[in-house]
Enzyme design. Structure first.
Site, PDB file in Angstrom:
ATOM      1  CE  LYS A 148      33.527   6.651  31.068  1.00 50.28           C
ATOM      2  NZ  LYS A 148      33.989   5.114  30.993  1.00 50.28           N
ATOM      3  CE  LYS A 190      34.431   0.130  26.040  1.00 43.26           C
ATOM      4  NZ  LYS A 190      35.660   0.085  25.711  1.00 43.26           N
ATOM      5  CE  LYS A 209      39.842   6.940  23.712  1.00 47.49           C
ATOM      6  NZ  LYS A 209      40.393   5.746  23.809  1.00 47.49           N
TER       7      LYS A 209
END
Ligand code: TYM
Length: 332
Positions: free
Chosen positions: A195, A111, A198
């Site tokens: 994966k 992130k 979003k």
């Protein structure tokens, strides 16, 4: 005694991975044991969130919980930021967790990207707050997707170190991640090695809970596959990530194992498997999307449910936090 707790961040539209990896399990577990499900708005602000939108994002997650079958009379549903004890316990845990433990967290690396010096400090200690979420209720079972396993291991490490350092053996339980079943790691429809997420720029990579039937059918039709028919054995299936993912999605939607789905469809090509998967997905998700829109049309009712849940969560958390403060030697 088992107690279930989990949460989802209000950071954008929910997708099939969130639904199968988390929401479906919440709904099932609420009937088996005491269940606490919250909306992680404190985690959300580790990355910038528009304050004008945050509350409605929280309501949207709550609507998804209700639409997928969580019953506020059975489960405690609440916004994290409404229970300030999460932050208080997180501070204490910041002083229990070691820098070396957090340095190993792969989600922070993903992130924070190339410029980790520009990431918020909150993003770094994110897993410590997550440990506080869980242990504040002495939860023992945490239904999550595979990607949260490392955070659960850290939670156990924090619980064990607290119990050891303050000489209170068994005070905090060592909670377990519930990641069984084919829904725990749903992959992108465009790339079987990534994966479903979003943040993927391609909307065709995921099925959103709010997608209508047309969109669901189109996305499954366009999902990447190989030209071979479905194999006979799980070993062969596992060597084909895209095929494995679609079989896993079918299994998770239908509440079956991948083995059982393979036994039914082995030898069929995607030309016949995909339409069946699309029918199943539309049947299961269509009603969830519709129910979500229904709940979203009555935000006052959602707020009433969240306020009542927060009151209940505060009641359960207060004596546990009070005991922790006493153990640590704090004032008051
Ligand atoms: P979040 O909001 O990223 O995701 C919510 C849940 O969805 C699961 N998930 C998936 N499952 C299967 N396949 C996928 N492709 C997929 N993508 C996401 C996640 O594993 C998660 O269960 N840190 C958590 C929120 C949190 C929390 C907690 C969870 C905060 N405190 C305490 C449990 C207990 C998160 O970011 O989830």
């Amino acid at each position: 005694l088992a107690r279930v707790l989990s949460g989802v961040q209000p950071t954008g539209a929910l997708h099939l991975g969130n639904y199968l990896g988390a929401l479906v399990k919440f709904t099932r577990l609420q009937h088996e044991t005491e269940t606490f499900i919250f909306v992680a708005d404190m985690h959300a602000i580790t990355q910038w969130q528009d304050p004008k939108l945050l509350k409605s994002q929280v309501r949207e997650i709550a609507a998804a919980y209700l639409a997928s079958g969580l019953d506020p009379k059975v489960a405690t549903i609440f916004p994290q930021s409404a229970v300030t004890a999460h932050a208080e316990l997180a501070w204490i845990f910041n002083c229990v967790a070691r820098l070396g433990w957090l340095d190993r967290m792969t989600q922070f690396k993903e992130k924070s990207g190339k410029h980790k010096e520009r990431a918020s400090v909150g993003l770094y200690t994110y897993p410590v707050l997550q440990a506080a979420d869980i242990l504040l209720y002495k939860a023992t079972q945490v239904p999550v997707g595979e990607d949260q396993r490392q955070h659960l291991e850290l939670t156990r490490d924090i619980a064990a170190k607290f119990n050891h350092d303050y000489e209170v053996p068994g005070f905090f339980p060592l909670p377990e991640a519930l990641t069984q079943g084919p829904g725990a790691r749903i992959m992108s429809l465009r790339d079987g090695s990534a994966k479903m997420s979003k943040s993927d720029p391609s909307d065709y990579s995921r099925i959103n809970l709010t997608d209508d039937a047309d969109a669901i059918v189109q996305k499954i039709k366009k999902a990447r596959t190989d030209p071979e028919p479905l194999p006979e054995t799980m070993d062969e299936l596992k060597a084909r990530p895209e095929a494995n993912n679609l079989v896993g999605i079918y299994a998770a939607l239908d509440g079956r194992t991948s083995e059982a789905v393979l036994a039914e469809f082995a030898g069929q090509g995607f030309g016949s498997f995909k339409p069946k998967l699309a029918d199943l997905a539309v049947a299961k998700l269509g009603s969830v999307g519709e129910a979500m829109r229904g709940y979203m049309s009555d935000p006052a009712e959602i707020d009433r449910i969240l306020d009542a849940g927060a009151a209940r969560a505060r009641e359960v958390a207060a004596p546990i936090l009070a005991e922790v403060k006493q153990i640590v030697g704090f004032w008051g």
